[in-house]
Design a protein around this motif. Structure first.
Motif, short mmCIF file in Angstrom:
data_model
loop_
_atom_site.label_atom_id
_atom_site.label_comp_id
_atom_site.label_asym_id
_atom_site.label_seq_id
_atom_site.Cartn_x
_atom_site.Cartn_y
_atom_site.Cartn_z
N VAL A 322 0.76 -1.21 -0.01
CA VAL A 322 0.07 0.05 -0.13
C VAL A 322 0.90 1.41 0.08
CG1 VAL A 322 -1.68 1.38 1.01
CG2 VAL A 322 -1.64 -1.18 1.14
N ARG A 323 1.87 1.18 0.73
CA ARG A 323 2.97 2.41 0.78
C ARG A 323 3.42 2.55 -0.46
NH1 ARG A 323 6.75 2.38 5.76
NH2 ARG A 323 7.71 0.67 4.76
N GLU A 324 4.00 1.52 -1.34
CA GLU A 324 4.56 1.88 -2.57
C GLU A 324 3.69 2.04 -3.69
OE1 GLU A 324 7.67 2.27 -2.93
OE2 GLU A 324 8.14 1.49 -0.88
N ALA A 325 2.48 1.65 -3.33
CA ALA A 325 1.15 1.85 -4.21
C ALA A 325 0.92 3.35 -4.45
CB ALA A 325 -0.08 0.93 -4.05
N ILE A 326 0.82 3.88 -3.09
CA ILE A 326 0.51 5.22 -2.89
C ILE A 326 1.43 6.30 -3.64
CG2 ILE A 326 0.63 7.42 -1.53
CD1 ILE A 326 -0.95 5.75 0.49
N GLU A 327 2.93 5.67 -3.60
CA GLU A 327 4.16 6.51 -4.20
C GLU A 327 3.93 6.37 -5.47
OE1 GLU A 327 6.85 9.12 -4.21
OE2 GLU A 327 5.83 8.47 -2.45
N ILE A 328 3.74 5.35 -6.00
CA ILE A 328 3.34 4.80 -7.48
C ILE A 328 2.34 6.07 -7.98
CG2 ILE A 328 2.58 3.40 -9.58
CD1 ILE A 328 4.12 1.37 -7.94
N CYS A 329 1.23 6.36 -7.28
CA CYS A 329 0.14 7.11 -7.73
C CYS A 329 0.56 8.41 -7.85
CB CYS A 329 -1.16 6.75 -6.99
SG CYS A 329 -1.82 5.18 -7.09
N ARG A 330 0.90 8.84 -6.90
CA ARG A 330 1.63 10.21 -6.77
C ARG A 330 2.69 10.43 -7.78
NH1 ARG A 330 2.42 10.29 0.01
NH2 ARG A 330 0.26 10.38 0.49
N THR A 331 3.40 9.79 -8.18
CA THR A 331 4.75 9.98 -9.15
C THR A 331 3.94 9.85 -10.45
OG1 THR A 331 6.50 8.65 -7.73
CG2 THR A 331 6.80 9.03 -10.21
N ALA A 332 2.94 9.01 -10.50
CA ALA A 332 2.14 8.96 -12.03
C ALA A 332 1.33 10.49 -12.21
CB ALA A 332 1.19 8.07 -11.89
N ARG A 333 1.09 10.90 -10.97
CA ARG A 333 0.32 12.31 -11.12
C ARG A 333 1.34 13.41 -11.65
NH1 ARG A 333 0.33 17.07 -10.96
NH2 ARG A 333 1.44 17.00 -8.80
N THR A 334 2.68 13.24 -11.13
CA THR A 334 3.52 14.20 -11.63
C THR A 334 3.86 14.07 -13.11
OG1 THR A 334 5.65 13.22 -11.28
CG2 THR A 334 4.46 14.38 -9.37
N VAL A 335 4.00 12.79 -13.76
CA VAL A 335 3.89 12.82 -15.00
C VAL A 335 2.96 13.34 -15.79
CG1 VAL A 335 4.12 10.90 -17.02
CG2 VAL A 335 5.43 10.71 -14.64
N LEU A 336 1.65 13.22 -15.35
CA LEU A 336 0.52 13.83 -16.10
C LEU A 336 0.36 15.07 -15.80
CD1 LEU A 336 -0.27 10.80 -16.40
CD2 LEU A 336 -2.54 11.33 -16.09
N GLY A 337 1.13 15.76 -14.92
CA GLY A 337 0.94 17.33 -14.60
C GLY A 337 -0.28 17.68 -14.23
N ALA A 338 -0.84 19.04 -14.72
CA ALA A 338 -2.09 19.32 -14.26
C ALA A 338 -3.28 18.37 -14.53
CB ALA A 338 -2.38 20.45 -14.78
N ASN A 339 -3.09 17.53 -15.73
CA ASN A 339 -3.91 16.43 -16.08
C ASN A 339 -4.14 15.58 -15.00
OD1 ASN A 339 -5.08 17.60 -18.34
ND2 ASN A 339 -3.35 16.79 -19.65
N GLY A 340 -3.13 15.21 -14.11
CA GLY A 340 -3.25 14.38 -13.17
C GLY A 340 -4.39 14.40 -12.00
N ILE A 341 -4.90 15.70 -12.03
CA ILE A 341 -5.65 15.88 -10.99
C ILE A 341 -7.45 15.70 -11.61
CG2 ILE A 341 -4.40 17.38 -9.71
CD1 ILE A 341 -6.24 19.85 -10.55
N SER A 342 -7.50 15.60 -12.73
CA SER A 342 -8.77 15.59 -13.63
C SER A 342 -9.36 13.88 -13.36
CB SER A 342 -8.50 15.67 -15.13
OG SER A 342 -9.71 15.73 -15.52
N LEU A 343 -10.45 14.02 -13.32
CA LEU A 343 -11.38 12.55 -13.45
C LEU A 343 -11.33 12.06 -14.73
CD1 LEU A 343 -14.17 12.81 -10.76
CD2 LEU A 343 -12.28 11.13 -10.78
N GLU A 344 -10.76 12.93 -15.57
CA GLU A 344 -10.91 12.22 -17.03
C GLU A 344 -9.79 11.07 -17.01
OE1 GLU A 344 -12.70 13.16 -19.67
OE2 GLU A 344 -13.66 14.33 -18.21
N TYR A 345 -8.71 11.07 -16.02
CA TYR A 345 -7.96 10.24 -15.79
C TYR A 345 -7.94 9.46 -14.52
CZ TYR A 345 -5.63 12.34 -19.66
OH TYR A 345 -5.15 13.11 -20.85
N PRO A 346 -7.68 8.35 -14.24
CA PRO A 346 -7.79 7.64 -12.94
C PRO A 346 -6.75 8.05 -11.76
CG PRO A 346 -6.58 6.13 -14.39
CD PRO A 346 -6.95 7.52 -15.17
#
Length: 383
Positions: A322-346
């Motif tokens: 769970v700890r690593e999964a959260i870090e993966i999600c947060r890192t993925a958000r940085t790759v998507l930039g501002a689009n990472g906060i949109s519900l258009e993406y998961p």
């Protein structure tokens, strides 16, 4: 890492069935459900999950699939790859409510409830956590007292998945002479209510409730006869935590795959961002932790199937994955930039869901202390 090579044909068939169901029934709607804070049609979804053998799937008999631990884990991974709320529905039904009745119930209780729960006709919930007592269930205030041959339950439980839609609840309560006991409580009993918890920013596509027990009268045979003390609920939690070890990697996989796809199509400075070293470093690190987590989950599943899995090993998996999964999600958000906060993406949806997963079924601190005790032989829970 060639993880598919570790799976049997039957393992892959289970995985593909759940992946196909989630793609058809969850993914087209989940962003809207999450935004609305609802899981509409939950009873229909439960019946569908029952029809494909996903409810209580690792249990044997009584209409349950009798699947192996690895297959159950793969199912959790695919469901949470869609959304943590859907996996929670299945986990609470099978690994908590059904598991408690299957392992500790009387034959009459098993016959009465398990077939209907396996089919999804009846949804179950599991009442352990209280408003003032989460990590320390021994201090629970919900109590059961004898009144003639009956039991009378009074108290409150909190953060109960499926509570408002459940037809039956497994409730743990203090007794005067018998320690902590588990009770099978039909939801239509006078004095039982389950108001839904609102205003959540995590697990929004999931039914979360409070359980209120106002002198709920139960017959003598409502008690789970085969267990007393905390061993009962804690063994149920260990089974549920095992599913989380897999499920968290499902959320992580979705976020990693979203970031990988985005990095190949999003252009900055004249080329896809996947061609820049810093983005590739992020993708590589995410891939390493994702595949390590799945390998760990598979290892624990093999041990569970062999009957050699220990509770501290489940804590190891839950803490890490769970700890690593959260870090993966947060890192993925940085790759998507501002689009990472949109519900258009998961990505942000999974990241916020995992904040709940990090806490329930044992917080980070509790699992660290479980591992610390296993390593040192010293109990640090109270000092």
């Amino acid at each position: 890492m060639g993880i598919d090579d570790l799976l049997s044909d039957e393992d892959r068939a289970v995985r593909d069935t759940l992946r196909s169901w989630a793609a058809d029934r969850v993914l087209p709607h989940i962003a809207e459900w999450y935004e609305r804070g609802e899981l509409p049609g939950i009873r229909e979804l439960a019946r569908e999950l029952g029809s494909i053998g996903a409810l209580g799937m690792s249990l044997k008999g009584y209409g349950c699939a009798g699947a192996g631990a690895v297959q159950y884990g793969l199912a959790c991974l695919e469901l949470e790859a869609a959304d943590s709320g859907v996996r929670s529905l299945v986990s609470v039904q099978g690994s908590l409510a059904m598991y408690a009745i299957h392992r500790f119930g009387s034959e009459e209780q098993k016959q009465q409830w398990l077939p209907r729960m396996a089919s999804g006709e009846v949804i179950g919930c599991f009442g352990l956590t209280e408003p003032d007592h989460g990590s320390d269930p021994a201090a629970m205030r919900t109590y059961a007292k004898r009144d003639g041959s009956d039991w009378v339950l009074t108290g409150r439980k909190m953060w109960i998945t499926n509570g408002s839609v459940a037809g039956v609840a497994v409730v743990w309560a203090r007794t005067e002479d018998e320690g902590i006991r588990g009770f099978v409580v039909p939801a239509d009993r006078p004095g039982f209510s389950a108001p839904e918890v609102r205003h959540k920013w995590s697990l929004r596509a999931s039914v979360t409730s409070e359980l209120v027990l106002d002198e709920v009268r139960l017959p003598a045979d409502a008690v789970l006869p085969e267990v007393s003390g905390l061993r009962g609920p804690l063994s149920c939690l260990s089974h549920a935590r095992y599913g989380i070890v897999w499920g968290a990697m499902g959320a992580a996989r979705t976020c990693f795959e979203t970031a990988l796809d985005y990095a190949g199509s999003r252009e900055q400075f004249g080329k896809p961002i996947g061609g820049f070293q810093l983005t590739q470093a992020k993708l590589a690190d995410m891939a390493v932790e994702l595949h390590k987590g799945i390998l760990l989950a598979h290892h624990l599943g093999v041990r569970m199937d062999a009957g050699t899995l220990r509770p501290e090993q489940v804590s190891f998996g839950k803490l890490n994955n769970v700890r690593e999964a959260i870090e993966i999600c947060r890192t993925a958000r940085t790759v998507l930039g501002a689009n990472g906060i949109s519900l258009e993406y998961p990505v942000m949806r999974h990241a916020t869901n995992l904040e709940s997963v990090l806490t329930y079924e044992g917080t980070v601190e509790m699992h660290q202390l479980i591992l610390g005790k296993a390593l040192t032989g010293l109990d640090a829970f109270r000092g």
